[in-house]
Design an enzyme around this catalytic site. Structure first.
Site, PDB file in Angstrom:
ATOM      1  N   VAL A  88       0.882  -1.178   0.000  1.00 20.88           N
ATOM      2  CA  VAL A  88       0.000   0.000   0.000  1.00 20.88           C
ATOM      3  C   VAL A  88       0.916   1.223   0.000  1.00 20.88           C
ATOM      4  O   VAL A  88       1.479   1.583   1.016  1.00 20.88           O
ATOM      5  CB  VAL A  88      -0.977  -0.006   1.203  1.00 20.88           C
ATOM      6  CG1 VAL A  88      -2.123  -0.961   0.961  1.00 20.88           C
ATOM      7  CG2 VAL A  88      -0.294  -0.358   2.519  1.00 20.88           C
ATOM      8  N   THR A  90       2.521   5.053  -2.130  1.00 17.51           N
ATOM      9  CA  THR A  90       2.245   6.273  -2.882  1.00 17.51           C
ATOM     10  C   THR A  90       2.969   6.200  -4.222  1.00 17.51           C
ATOM     11  O   THR A  90       3.923   5.434  -4.381  1.00 17.51           O
ATOM     12  CB  THR A  90       2.702   7.524  -2.107  1.00 17.51           C
ATOM     13  OG1 THR A  90       4.109   7.437  -1.845  1.00 17.51           O
ATOM     14  CG2 THR A  90       1.947   7.646  -0.796  1.00 17.51           C
ATOM     15  N   ASP A 204       1.631  12.574  -6.116  1.00 15.81           N
ATOM     16  CA  ASP A 204       2.158  13.724  -6.845  1.00 15.81           C
ATOM     17  C   ASP A 204       2.101  13.430  -8.344  1.00 15.81           C
ATOM     18  O   ASP A 204       1.791  12.307  -8.738  1.00 15.81           O
ATOM     19  CB  ASP A 204       3.589  14.066  -6.383  1.00 15.81           C
ATOM     20  CG  ASP A 204       4.500  12.865  -6.443  1.00 15.81           C
ATOM     21  OD1 ASP A 204       4.607  12.159  -5.424  1.00 15.81           O
ATOM     22  OD2 ASP A 204       5.066  12.612  -7.514  1.00 15.81           O
TER      23      ASP A 204
HETATM   24  O1  LIG Z   1       4.762   5.681   0.026  1.00 19.83           O
HETATM   25  P1  LIG Z   1       5.680   4.508  -0.162  1.00 19.83           P
HETATM   26  O2  LIG Z   1       5.020   3.215   0.142  1.00 19.83           O
HETATM   27  O3  LIG Z   1       7.005   4.652   0.583  1.00 19.83           O
HETATM   28  O4  LIG Z   1       6.039   4.464  -1.727  1.00 19.83           O
HETATM   29  C1  LIG Z   1       6.632   5.485  -2.502  1.00 19.83           C
HETATM   30  O5  LIG Z   1       7.171   6.545  -1.728  1.00 19.83           O
HETATM   31  C2  LIG Z   1       8.596   6.428  -1.636  1.00 19.83           C
HETATM   32  C3  LIG Z   1       9.236   7.624  -2.286  1.00 19.83           C
HETATM   33  O6  LIG Z   1       8.821   8.797  -1.697  1.00 19.83           O
HETATM   34  C4  LIG Z   1       8.975   5.117  -2.330  1.00 19.83           C
HETATM   35  O7  LIG Z   1       9.030   4.090  -1.378  1.00 19.83           O
HETATM   36  C5  LIG Z   1       7.820   4.958  -3.289  1.00 19.83           C
HETATM   37  O8  LIG Z   1       7.588   3.668  -3.764  1.00 19.83           O
HETATM   38  O1  LIG Z   2       8.385   6.696  -6.172  1.00 18.01           O
HETATM   39  C1  LIG Z   2       7.641   7.678  -6.209  1.00 18.01           C
HETATM   40  C2  LIG Z   2       6.591   7.846  -5.293  1.00 18.01           C
HETATM   41  C3  LIG Z   2       5.795   8.946  -5.368  1.00 18.01           C
HETATM   42  N1  LIG Z   2       6.045   9.856  -6.326  1.00 18.01           N
HETATM   43  C4  LIG Z   2       7.064   9.712  -7.220  1.00 18.01           C
HETATM   44  O2  LIG Z   2       7.273  10.564  -8.071  1.00 18.01           O
HETATM   45  N2  LIG Z   2       7.834   8.630  -7.134  1.00 18.01           N
END
Ligand SMILES: O=P(O)(O)O[C@H]1O[C@H](CO)[C@@H](O)[C@H]1O
Ligand SMILES: O=c1cc[nH]c(=O)[nH]1
Length: 238
Positions: A88, A90, A204
């Site tokens: 789960v 981002t 984002d």
């Molecule tokens: O919100 P998480 O689960 O950490 O996932 C996303 O956020 C992180 C980068 O900011 C990376 O781990 C990317 O995969």
């Molecule tokens: O890996 C990621 C996670 C969130 N946003 C990004 O641009 N890259």
């Protein structure tokens, strides 16, 4: 105990939610699980086990990036017998029609990581989600009215890239969004014959440059958690 988890054998459930952020793991445990007990403290990579609608469920932070995530996934499968692994996380949107706060279910994951070149040489392995988990998650998300996209994503080794337009190549081939772990998770799930799915919330946008705050990413992306938890309810072992 394993090298990076100090849970006792049997303390981690067969179904595990996997956020990158250990504080999101804590938020999930406190918000969604009944009687959550912390099962891991090693390296501050928080993990908890409780019940959800009567079923034992764990949530375990994985850290950022495929190498960190694969350490936890390896140990969860091999040392704790976990069977249903649902990331789960981002993600950054690659496409104008995939908006901030939309859900993305990662049917498959491209990667610029070397993990599978090491395994397969010049041949290309296609890391894919478990079909039953994917189908359940999609139905649940649709029933609840969450704007949800299903398709290919990118699991990148780099958050900050030199070429800020490079993502367009992937978008041209229908890739929806970028994150940093799913390809590793899906590869290990295939190797060990367990179920895996990645449910993402767009945090984002690489085209419009819209962003969310760290607090929102940690505390408010609850739709994807509901989808992940309900998708795993009553699943048989694979
Ligand atoms: O919100 P998480 O689960 O950490 O996932 C996303 O956020 C992180 C980068 O900011 C990376 O781990 C990317 O995969
Ligand atoms: O890996 C990621 C996670 C969130 N946003 C990004 O641009 N890259």
């Amino acid at each position: 105990m394993s090298i990076h988890l100090n849970a006792e054998k049997g303390q981690i459930a067969e179904t595990v939610l996997l956020p990158g952020d250990p504080l999101r793991a804590q938020h999930i445990a406190e918000t969604f699980l009944e009687n959550p007990v912390q099962h891991n403290t090693v390296r501050g990579m928080l993990g908890f086990t409780g019940t959800y609608k009567g079923q034992r469920v764990s949530v375990q932070g994985t850290g950022m990036g495929i190498p960190s995530c694969m350490i936890y996934v390896n140990e969860l499968i091999q040392d704790y017998g976990c069977k249903n692994l649902i990331r789960v996380g981002t993600a950054g949107s690659y496409r104008e029609d995939v908006h901030v706060r939309d859900l993305v279910l990662a049917q498959a994951a491209c990667t610029d990581s070397n993990i599978n070149r090491v395994r397969f040489g010049e041949r290309t392995f296609a890391p894919i989600a478990d079909f039953e988990l994917l189908m359940r998650a999609y139905q649940i998300a649709r029933e609840r009215g969450f704007t949800t996209h299903v398709g290919n994503i990118m699991s990148s080794d780099t958050f900050y890239t030199d070429d800020r337009t490079e993502f367009q190549r992937w978008a041209d081939y229908g890739v929806l969004a970028v994150e940093m772990e799913a390809a590793g998770l899906y590869t290990l799930a295939a190797k060990y014959g367990v179920r895996a799915l990645t449910v993402l919330t767009i945090s984002d946008h690489l085209v419009t440059h819209e962003v969310t705050t760290a607090e929102e990413r940690q505390l408010t992306f609850n739709s994807m958690i509901e989808v992940a938890l309900d998708a795993a309810l009553g699943l048989d072992s694979k």
